[in-house]
Write a protein that holds these residues in place. Structure first.
Motif, PDB file in Angstrom:
ATOM      1  N   SER A 171       2.426  27.935  77.929  1.00  0.00           N
ATOM      2  CA  SER A 171       1.618  29.384  78.134  1.00  0.00           C
ATOM      3  C   SER A 171       2.516  30.591  78.382  1.00  0.00           C
ATOM      4  O   SER A 171       2.338  31.609  78.061  1.00  0.00           O
ATOM      5  CB  SER A 171       0.796  29.026  79.461  1.00  0.00           C
ATOM      6  OG  SER A 171       1.782  28.945  80.371  1.00  0.00           O
ATOM      7  N   ILE A 172       3.783  30.365  78.869  1.00  0.00           N
ATOM      8  CA  ILE A 172       4.682  31.416  79.212  1.00  0.00           C
ATOM      9  C   ILE A 172       5.211  31.828  78.029  1.00  0.00           C
ATOM     10  O   ILE A 172       5.317  33.081  77.706  1.00  0.00           O
ATOM     11  CB  ILE A 172       5.857  30.908  80.132  1.00  0.00           C
ATOM     12  CG1 ILE A 172       5.477  30.828  81.495  1.00  0.00           C
ATOM     13  CG2 ILE A 172       7.070  32.104  80.077  1.00  0.00           C
ATOM     14  CD1 ILE A 172       6.293  30.137  82.520  1.00  0.00           C
ATOM     15  N   GLN A 173       5.686  30.833  76.917  1.00  0.00           N
ATOM     16  CA  GLN A 173       6.239  31.427  75.611  1.00  0.00           C
ATOM     17  C   GLN A 173       5.190  32.125  74.994  1.00  0.00           C
ATOM     18  O   GLN A 173       5.586  33.049  74.226  1.00  0.00           O
ATOM     19  CB  GLN A 173       6.519  30.115  74.854  1.00  0.00           C
ATOM     20  CG  GLN A 173       7.900  29.378  75.506  1.00  0.00           C
ATOM     21  CD  GLN A 173       8.185  28.113  74.748  1.00  0.00           C
ATOM     22  OE1 GLN A 173       7.284  27.304  74.454  1.00  0.00           O
ATOM     23  NE2 GLN A 173       9.572  27.763  74.646  1.00  0.00           N
TER      24      GLN A 173
ATOM     25  N   PHE B  86       2.922  24.486  80.646  1.00  0.00           N
ATOM     26  CA  PHE B  86       3.148  25.629  81.341  1.00  0.00           C
ATOM     27  C   PHE B  86       4.096  26.490  80.679  1.00  0.00           C
ATOM     28  O   PHE B  86       3.917  27.751  80.644  1.00  0.00           O
ATOM     29  CB  PHE B  86       3.591  25.361  82.879  1.00  0.00           C
ATOM     30  CG  PHE B  86       3.969  26.613  83.602  1.00  0.00           C
ATOM     31  CD1 PHE B  86       2.986  27.217  84.002  1.00  0.00           C
ATOM     32  CD2 PHE B  86       5.281  26.613  84.007  1.00  0.00           C
ATOM     33  CE1 PHE B  86       3.208  28.508  84.687  1.00  0.00           C
ATOM     34  CE2 PHE B  86       5.439  28.085  84.774  1.00  0.00           C
ATOM     35  CZ  PHE B  86       4.607  28.808  85.123  1.00  0.00           C
ATOM     36  N   ARG B  87       5.080  25.652  80.188  1.00  0.00           N
ATOM     37  CA  ARG B  87       6.049  26.545  79.349  1.00  0.00           C
ATOM     38  C   ARG B  87       5.521  27.232  78.193  1.00  0.00           C
ATOM     39  O   ARG B  87       5.881  27.979  77.725  1.00  0.00           O
ATOM     40  CB  ARG B  87       7.273  25.390  78.974  1.00  0.00           C
ATOM     41  CG  ARG B  87       8.503  26.109  78.219  1.00  0.00           C
ATOM     42  CD  ARG B  87       9.496  25.100  77.828  1.00  0.00           C
ATOM     43  NE  ARG B  87      10.701  25.487  77.349  1.00  0.00           N
ATOM     44  CZ  ARG B  87      11.693  25.004  76.828  1.00  0.00           C
ATOM     45  NH1 ARG B  87      11.756  23.719  77.053  1.00  0.00           N
ATOM     46  NH2 ARG B  87      12.527  25.698  76.185  1.00  0.00           N
TER      47      ARG B  87
ATOM     48  N   THR C 110      10.637  33.033  69.324  1.00  0.00           N
ATOM     49  CA  THR C 110       9.818  32.669  70.365  1.00  0.00           C
ATOM     50  C   THR C 110       8.861  31.853  69.701  1.00  0.00           C
ATOM     51  O   THR C 110       8.356  30.759  70.361  1.00  0.00           O
ATOM     52  CB  THR C 110       9.011  33.749  71.286  1.00  0.00           C
ATOM     53  OG1 THR C 110      10.015  34.820  71.733  1.00  0.00           O
ATOM     54  CG2 THR C 110       8.391  33.394  72.312  1.00  0.00           C
TER      55      THR C 110
ATOM     56  N   ASP D  30       2.793  34.025  76.106  1.00  0.00           N
ATOM     57  CA  ASP D  30       2.896  35.323  76.682  1.00  0.00           C
ATOM     58  C   ASP D  30       4.202  36.269  76.226  1.00  0.00           C
ATOM     59  O   ASP D  30       3.823  37.357  75.892  1.00  0.00           O
ATOM     60  CB  ASP D  30       2.837  35.328  78.354  1.00  0.00           C
ATOM     61  CG  ASP D  30       1.505  34.827  78.913  1.00  0.00           C
ATOM     62  OD1 ASP D  30       0.604  34.991  78.045  1.00  0.00           O
ATOM     63  OD2 ASP D  30       1.527  34.338  80.233  1.00  0.00           O
ATOM     64  N   VAL D  31       5.121  35.554  76.309  1.00  0.00           N
ATOM     65  CA  VAL D  31       6.512  36.357  75.798  1.00  0.00           C
ATOM     66  C   VAL D  31       6.112  36.806  74.178  1.00  0.00           C
ATOM     67  O   VAL D  31       6.655  37.790  74.037  1.00  0.00           O
ATOM     68  CB  VAL D  31       7.707  35.421  75.776  1.00  0.00           C
ATOM     69  CG1 VAL D  31       8.767  35.996  75.064  1.00  0.00           C
ATOM     70  CG2 VAL D  31       7.801  35.258  77.338  1.00  0.00           C
TER      71      VAL D  31
END
Length: 503
Positions: free
Chosen positions: A283-285, A280-281, A304, A287-288
């Motif tokens: 996937s967030i990274q 999950f982390r 990032t 996107d960022v």
């Protein structure tokens, strides 16, 4: 302290038993000797009877929990019915031989006690029979109930003496002692005992008609009865062994299913709580990083991406750790020795502890090997977490039909008698795993003295089958029941009195 108190209690019981043996033996010997000198003469046939009974009594049958069964009871009843009480008692006393007397495995006092309770039993039975019937002239309708009553008296005297001695030795109540000494159900026991009394009456009548030449007719059925009893006991023991194997396999199967379910739960927890969080982390990274690139912020995107690489490395490490745990948990084809060595090598990398192993290559049933592996693993982890040990020794050896696992550390130690701290279940789980395989676990420890854990598990029950001529291996009893030379008994071991058993 507990061990010393237990030894004192046992020594007091032994002293009481020796006093009781003296109380029975000395008056019995004097009584039989006086009665024989006054009322009887030693003819040739009585001497031959004594020799015959002695020969038969040397062939007892191993029966139950150390008990041995004599096949001489019908011959003792022939003496009681055919001879005056004093002659019958004297012949029974002398003829009640015990092979362990020749091997000096019983003391003189115990031998006299065994023979005395035989002589007293036959003396009482003969006195009752001759007071109510005459073997030569009484009709069968009188002889049969009289013989039955005589056998009951014989049993009452014999079992009464033996029960008191056994109760003194073990500290049991007389009621519990008689239940422990009885072989099989009470109805079967009494039927066999009384049936042999009728057989003794038949032999006595035959002896009166034919003379001493009828002795082979007495001895041959007794020996055949011995063989039949021996075979029936072997079949019964084989049946009990099969039942024990079935129960053990069922318990092991349930335990292995629980172990498998526990591992699945651990994997599910890892995937949910650890790996899923990392993904999950990631996937967030991602996107960022995508937003940074879309906005032309290259430096932020580069930072990032470095964080993504870090997260990826941590995720890879966690997956490798999971694979490693899954690889080393089941034994697979490597066996117990390689599994423990692999676990120790892996654990030693992250622990400031010296491991020393002495593990023999032993062919073990897979359930036993797996349980031992989990016990060893739990013991090592306990030593690392709680013992502050500098050295941990692990050994696995074959000891007879058992495998022995010893875990020893030089840590802070603890009081094994004290309840475990809240949340510490390692030792409890080790005990459960040992118990489910019919094994034992002993914990030797004291504050500041380190800890030694010894686990023993039977292996023969889970082999392909018992070898020809091998005896079954039932769980160890808390104590052995002994036997004595009497009508329906055989001589006792050194440390216990005799028990009444017909054959």
């Amino acid at each position: 302290m507990v061990k010393e108190a237990s030894e004192k209690i046992q020594e007091k019981r032994n002293s009481r038993l020796r006093a009781f043996e003296l109380l029975i033996s000395v008056p019995s010997v004097l009584l039989i000797a006086v009665l024989f000198a006054r009322d009887s003469t030693a003819d040739v046939e009585l001497i031959l009877w004594t020799v015959t009974i002695a020969a038969v009594e040397i062939l007892p049958v191993p029966a139950w929990r150390g008990l041995q069964v004599s096949v001489g009871f019908p011959l003792m009843m022939v003496l009681a019915f055919s001879y005056p009480p004093a002659s019958a008692a004297a012949a029974a006393f002398v003829g009640a031989s015990d092979p362990r007397e020749f091997r000096r495995e019983v003391s003189l006092l115990r031998a006299l006690f065994n023979r005395s309770q035989v002589g007293l039993s036959v003396l009482a039975a003969s006195a009752v029979f001759h007071a109510l019937a005459d073997l030569d002239v009484s009709p069968t309708a009188v002889l049969m109930p009289t013989a039955l009553l005589a056998s009951v008296v014989d049993y009452a005297v014999n079992s009464g003496i033996v029960t008191i001695g056994f109760a003194l030795k073990t500290g049991l109540s007389p009621q519990r002692a008689i239940r422990e000494l009885r072989v099989g159900r009470l109805s079967e026991f009494l039927v066999s005992y009384l049936g042999l009394a009728f057989f003794g009456l038949f032999l006595a009548k035959l002896y009166i008609s034919v003379g001493f030449w009828a002795v082979p007719i007495f001895v041959i059925p007794s020996l055949l009865a011995r063989q039949m009893f021996f075979r029936s006991k072997a079949l019964e023991e084989a049946h009990e062994e099969l039942k024990a194997r079935e129960e053990l396999l069922r318990a092991l199967s349930n335990r292995l299913a629980e172990e498998r379910q526990d591992e699945r739960m651990q994997i599910a927890a890892f995937l949910h709580d650890d790996l899923a969080q990392h993904l999950f982390r990631l996937s967030i990274q991602l996107d960022v990083a995508q937003r940074h690139l879309s906005g032309g912020r290259l430096e932020e995107a580069e930072q990032t991406l470095r964080e993504i690489k870090e997260t990826k490395n941590r995720t890879s490490d966690r997956i490798r750790a999971l694979i490693r745990d899954l690889h080393r948990s089941p034994l697979g084809r490597a066996g117990l020795a390689d599994a423990i060595h692999g676990f120790v090598a892996e654990t030693a990398r992250d622990a400031d502890v010296e491991f020393r192993t002495d593990i023999d290559e032993i062919e073990l049933p897979p359930p036993i090997a797996l349980l031992l592996y989990h016990i060893a693993r739990e013991g090592v982890m306990n030593a690392l977490k709680h013992a502050q040990a500098r050295t941990v020794d692990i050994s696995v050896k074959q000891v007879g039909d058992e495998v022995e696992l010893v875990l020893r550390d030089d840590g802070v130690g603890f009081d094994p008698e004290a309840p475990p701290p809240e949340g510490h279940y390692g030792l409890t789980m080790m005990r459960e795993r040992a118990a489910v395989a019919g094994g034992t676990i002993r914990v030797d420890s004291a504050p500041g003295k380190g800890t030694t854990i010894t686990v023993r598990m039977p292996t023969s029950w889970l082999s392909q089958g018992p070898q020809e001529g091998s005896a079954p291996a039932p769980p160890r009893p808390a104590g052995e029941v002994a036997a004595g030379a009497s009508p329906g008994t055989a001589p006792a071991p050194q440390d216990q009195p005799a028990g009444p058993v017909p054959a």
